[in-house]
Write a protein that holds these residues in place. Structure first.
Motif, PDB file in Angstrom:
ATOM      1  N   PRO A 151      36.868  45.285  51.401  1.00 22.15           N
ATOM      2  CA  PRO A 151      37.684  44.827  50.330  1.00 22.15           C
ATOM      3  C   PRO A 151      37.519  43.550  49.944  1.00 22.15           C
ATOM      4  O   PRO A 151      37.509  42.743  50.809  1.00 22.15           O
ATOM      5  N   ASP A 152      37.544  43.102  48.752  1.00 23.97           N
ATOM      6  CA  ASP A 152      37.536  41.773  48.338  1.00 23.97           C
ATOM      7  C   ASP A 152      38.418  41.776  47.127  1.00 23.97           C
ATOM      8  O   ASP A 152      39.103  42.584  46.522  1.00 23.97           O
ATOM      9  N   ALA A 153      38.444  40.443  46.582  1.00 24.74           N
ATOM     10  CA  ALA A 153      39.346  40.242  45.320  1.00 24.74           C
ATOM     11  C   ALA A 153      38.945  41.151  43.918  1.00 24.74           C
ATOM     12  O   ALA A 153      39.934  41.537  43.359  1.00 24.74           O
ATOM     13  N   ASN A 154      37.734  41.443  44.058  1.00 21.23           N
ATOM     14  CA  ASN A 154      37.296  42.597  42.957  1.00 21.23           C
ATOM     15  C   ASN A 154      37.241  43.956  43.230  1.00 21.23           C
ATOM     16  O   ASN A 154      36.804  44.557  42.574  1.00 21.23           O
ATOM     17  N   SER A 155      37.969  44.159  44.175  1.00 29.23           N
ATOM     18  CA  SER A 155      38.251  45.690  44.812  1.00 29.23           C
ATOM     19  C   SER A 155      39.413  46.393  44.352  1.00 29.23           C
ATOM     20  O   SER A 155      40.286  45.759  44.261  1.00 29.23           O
TER      21      SER A 155
ATOM     22  N   LYS B 291      28.389  47.787  38.512  1.00 29.57           N
ATOM     23  CA  LYS B 291      27.393  48.580  37.667  1.00 29.57           C
ATOM     24  C   LYS B 291      26.609  49.534  38.474  1.00 29.57           C
ATOM     25  O   LYS B 291      25.847  50.505  38.385  1.00 29.57           O
ATOM     26  N   GLU B 292      26.795  49.480  39.842  1.00 26.60           N
ATOM     27  CA  GLU B 292      26.139  50.301  40.870  1.00 26.60           C
ATOM     28  C   GLU B 292      27.078  51.102  41.629  1.00 26.60           C
ATOM     29  O   GLU B 292      28.499  50.755  41.890  1.00 26.60           O
ATOM     30  N   LEU B 293      27.154  52.311  42.117  1.00 30.50           N
ATOM     31  CA  LEU B 293      28.096  53.031  43.062  1.00 30.50           C
ATOM     32  C   LEU B 293      28.184  52.110  44.233  1.00 30.50           C
ATOM     33  O   LEU B 293      27.646  51.422  44.871  1.00 30.50           O
ATOM     34  N   LYS B 294      29.411  51.884  44.571  1.00 36.58           N
ATOM     35  CA  LYS B 294      30.273  50.923  45.608  1.00 36.58           C
ATOM     36  C   LYS B 294      31.018  51.708  46.431  1.00 36.58           C
ATOM     37  O   LYS B 294      32.034  52.496  45.876  1.00 36.58           O
ATOM     38  N   VAL B 295      30.902  51.608  47.668  1.00 36.23           N
ATOM     39  CA  VAL B 295      31.928  52.191  48.637  1.00 36.23           C
ATOM     40  C   VAL B 295      32.659  51.271  49.435  1.00 36.23           C
ATOM     41  O   VAL B 295      31.823  50.137  50.132  1.00 36.23           O
ATOM     42  N   THR B 296      33.874  51.196  49.301  1.00 34.43           N
ATOM     43  CA  THR B 296      34.645  50.192  50.141  1.00 34.43           C
ATOM     44  C   THR B 296      35.417  50.950  51.139  1.00 34.43           C
ATOM     45  O   THR B 296      36.207  51.887  50.946  1.00 34.43           O
TER      46      THR B 296
ATOM     47  N   PRO C  36      49.355  58.391  46.789  1.00 33.81           N
ATOM     48  CA  PRO C  36      48.395  57.456  46.612  1.00 33.81           C
ATOM     49  C   PRO C  36      48.071  57.232  45.043  1.00 33.81           C
ATOM     50  O   PRO C  36      47.970  58.196  44.538  1.00 33.81           O
ATOM     51  N   LEU C  37      47.970  55.675  44.583  1.00 26.70           N
ATOM     52  CA  LEU C  37      47.400  55.300  43.307  1.00 26.70           C
ATOM     53  C   LEU C  37      46.515  54.417  43.499  1.00 26.70           C
ATOM     54  O   LEU C  37      46.630  53.532  44.533  1.00 26.70           O
ATOM     55  N   ILE C  38      45.697  54.284  42.303  1.00 24.11           N
ATOM     56  CA  ILE C  38      44.839  52.981  42.528  1.00 24.11           C
ATOM     57  C   ILE C  38      45.219  51.918  41.665  1.00 24.11           C
ATOM     58  O   ILE C  38      45.245  52.305  40.324  1.00 24.11           O
ATOM     59  N   LYS C  39      45.282  50.852  42.021  1.00 19.57           N
ATOM     60  CA  LYS C  39      45.734  49.703  41.128  1.00 19.57           C
ATOM     61  C   LYS C  39      44.427  48.868  41.189  1.00 19.57           C
ATOM     62  O   LYS C  39      43.693  48.505  42.095  1.00 19.57           O
ATOM     63  N   PHE C  40      43.789  48.374  39.834  1.00 15.72           N
ATOM     64  CA  PHE C  40      42.579  47.794  39.558  1.00 15.72           C
ATOM     65  C   PHE C  40      42.768  46.314  39.365  1.00 15.72           C
ATOM     66  O   PHE C  40      43.635  45.777  38.718  1.00 15.72           O
ATOM     67  N   PRO C  41      41.610  45.707  39.675  1.00 13.54           N
ATOM     68  CA  PRO C  41      41.603  44.116  39.370  1.00 13.54           C
ATOM     69  C   PRO C  41      41.511  43.815  38.107  1.00 13.54           C
ATOM     70  O   PRO C  41      40.833  44.668  37.315  1.00 13.54           O
ATOM     71  N   LYS C  42      41.484  42.270  37.793  1.00 12.09           N
ATOM     72  CA  LYS C  42      40.937  42.260  36.275  1.00 12.09           C
ATOM     73  C   LYS C  42      39.555  41.686  36.440  1.00 12.09           C
ATOM     74  O   LYS C  42      39.422  40.572  36.266  1.00 12.09           O
ATOM     75  N   ALA C  43      38.892  42.792  36.604  1.00 11.72           N
ATOM     76  CA  ALA C  43      37.404  42.354  36.621  1.00 11.72           C
ATOM     77  C   ALA C  43      36.536  43.648  36.127  1.00 11.72           C
ATOM     78  O   ALA C  43      37.222  44.706  36.055  1.00 11.72           O
TER      79      ALA C  43
ATOM     80  N   ASP D 165      37.587  58.443  58.027  1.00  9.53           N
ATOM     81  CA  ASP D 165      37.333  57.402  57.024  1.00  9.53           C
ATOM     82  C   ASP D 165      38.218  57.428  55.938  1.00  9.53           C
ATOM     83  O   ASP D 165      38.344  58.579  55.385  1.00  9.53           O
ATOM     84  N   LYS D 166      38.854  56.430  55.526  1.00  9.18           N
ATOM     85  CA  LYS D 166      39.696  56.243  54.187  1.00  9.18           C
ATOM     86  C   LYS D 166      38.879  55.127  53.211  1.00  9.18           C
ATOM     87  O   LYS D 166      38.600  53.874  53.714  1.00  9.18           O
ATOM     88  N   VAL D 167      38.354  55.530  52.226  1.00  9.85           N
ATOM     89  CA  VAL D 167      37.426  54.852  51.427  1.00  9.85           C
ATOM     90  C   VAL D 167      37.815  54.751  49.914  1.00  9.85           C
ATOM     91  O   VAL D 167      38.448  55.798  49.493  1.00  9.85           O
ATOM     92  N   MET D 168      37.418  53.726  49.128  1.00  9.07           N
ATOM     93  CA  MET D 168      37.211  53.743  47.821  1.00  9.07           C
ATOM     94  C   MET D 168      35.881  54.018  47.202  1.00  9.07           C
ATOM     95  O   MET D 168      34.765  53.394  47.526  1.00  9.07           O
TER      96      MET D 168
END
Length: 316
Positions: free
Chosen positions: A40-44, A65-70, A54-61, A133-136
């Motif tokens: 996880p980082d500031a843009n995750s 463009k590619e598949l990303k697994v956090t 559970p809900l997902i909160k999105f950054p202001k970013a 695992d618990k992932v985004m």
């Protein structure tokens, strides 16, 4: 004849959800795409909760463009392969939106489905991770629903979709029963010869010449596992090999293509005979001659079915 047996023995199992679609593993240009694994980082996207769900909160970013697994939390279970049947809870949202388009948490029933039947981003994103695992999963259109989107769910062809996923279990395409299951009968006394040790895939079932054709459904536990007993309702996963004495029927899930199959208990299939049998067991079922379809003159001959019970879920 092959698929007739599958249809006759199995109740339909894989409920179609909003995450289901063909998984080609390719982008729209035909090129293979791979997942970017990250912490996880500031843009995750961040995990939050509303009403205990559970809900997902999105950054202001902008979305990746590619598949990303956090990976939010690492599990200690078996490694996941892209061909596995996955058991997981999830919530899915379009990037930037506040409400889910689908959520197993809200439904109260985990997803149980082959990764190959889900959007490509699931298989590519979860492969190599582990049970627990618990992932985004941040999935761009090329690894999601493509340029057509999923209008009924409010997903356009340009939308990045994000899933928070908790992986509970995974069954491999050649999954077998418990290797240390306790032998209950001498296999030499069975009406069939089985190639494949307990805990290993069955590669061949031969019906012995002196075997009587079954006239009723029967169950013989060959090796007893130590898992929970299959209950009178819910869903079980099985691997099996079907054979008839006359050789016209030969069907297996251990062919490296089909993999474990699910059966809803209580629908009258021969697998209902497994109620009360522990998960991990290997069982021989006999099934008498049956009509292929109601009102049809065609029939399926008597068959012998070697079954490994892989998992049981008491739904509801």
């Amino acid at each position: 004849m092959r698929h007739r047996i599958l249809r006759g023995l199995l109740a339909a199992v894989f409920a179609v959800s909003l995450v289901a679609c063909s998984n080609s593993g390719d982008g729209p240009d035909g090129k293979k795409t791979t997942a970017v694994k990250s912490t996880p980082d500031a843009n995750s996207p961040k995990l939050t909760y509303a009403g205990g769900k559970p809900l997902i909160k999105f950054p202001k970013a902008d979305p990746p463009k590619e598949l990303k697994v956090t990976v939010l939390e690492k599990g200690k279970g078996a490694e996941i392969e892209a061909s596995d049947v996955i058991v997981a809870d999830y919530v899915g949202q379009v990037w930037g939106k506040t409400q889910p388009f689908d959520s197993s948490f809200a439904k109260g029933t985990p997803l149980r489905m082959p990764l190959s039947k889900l959007v490509p981003g699931w298989g590519k994103g979860l492969a190599g991770l582990h049970v627990g695992d618990k992932v985004m999963l941040s999935i761009p259109p090329k690894d999601g629903y493509g340029p057509s989107g999923q209008p009924d769910a409010g997903i356009s062809g340009d939308d990045t979709i994000v899933f928070y996923v908790e992986v509970h279990d995974a069954l491999s395409i050649t999954e077998a029963g418990q290797a240390d299951a306790t032998a209950v009968v001498d296999q030499a006394t069975l009406p069939v010869r089985i190639t494949g040790a307990i805990g290993k895939p069955v590669t061949k079932v031969e019906v012995k010449e002196n075997a009587a054709e079954p006239t009723t459904r029967t169950k013989t536990v060959i090796a007893r596992g130590t898992g929970p007993e299959v209950g009178s309702k819910g869903t079980m996963y099985v691997s099996y090999y079907v054979a008839s004495k006359d050789g016209t029927v030969k069907e297996t899930t251990w062919d490296g293509k089909r993999g474990p199959q699910a059966s809803t208990i209580g629908r009258g299939t021969p697998f209902d005979e497994l109620v009360g049998t522990p998960v991990g067991s290997r069982v021989l079922l006999t099934v008498p001659k049956t009509q292929e379809n109601s009102g049809s003159a065609s029939s399926v001959p008597p068959v012998f079915v070697v079954v490994d019970i892989l998992a049981y879920y008491q739904d509801g």
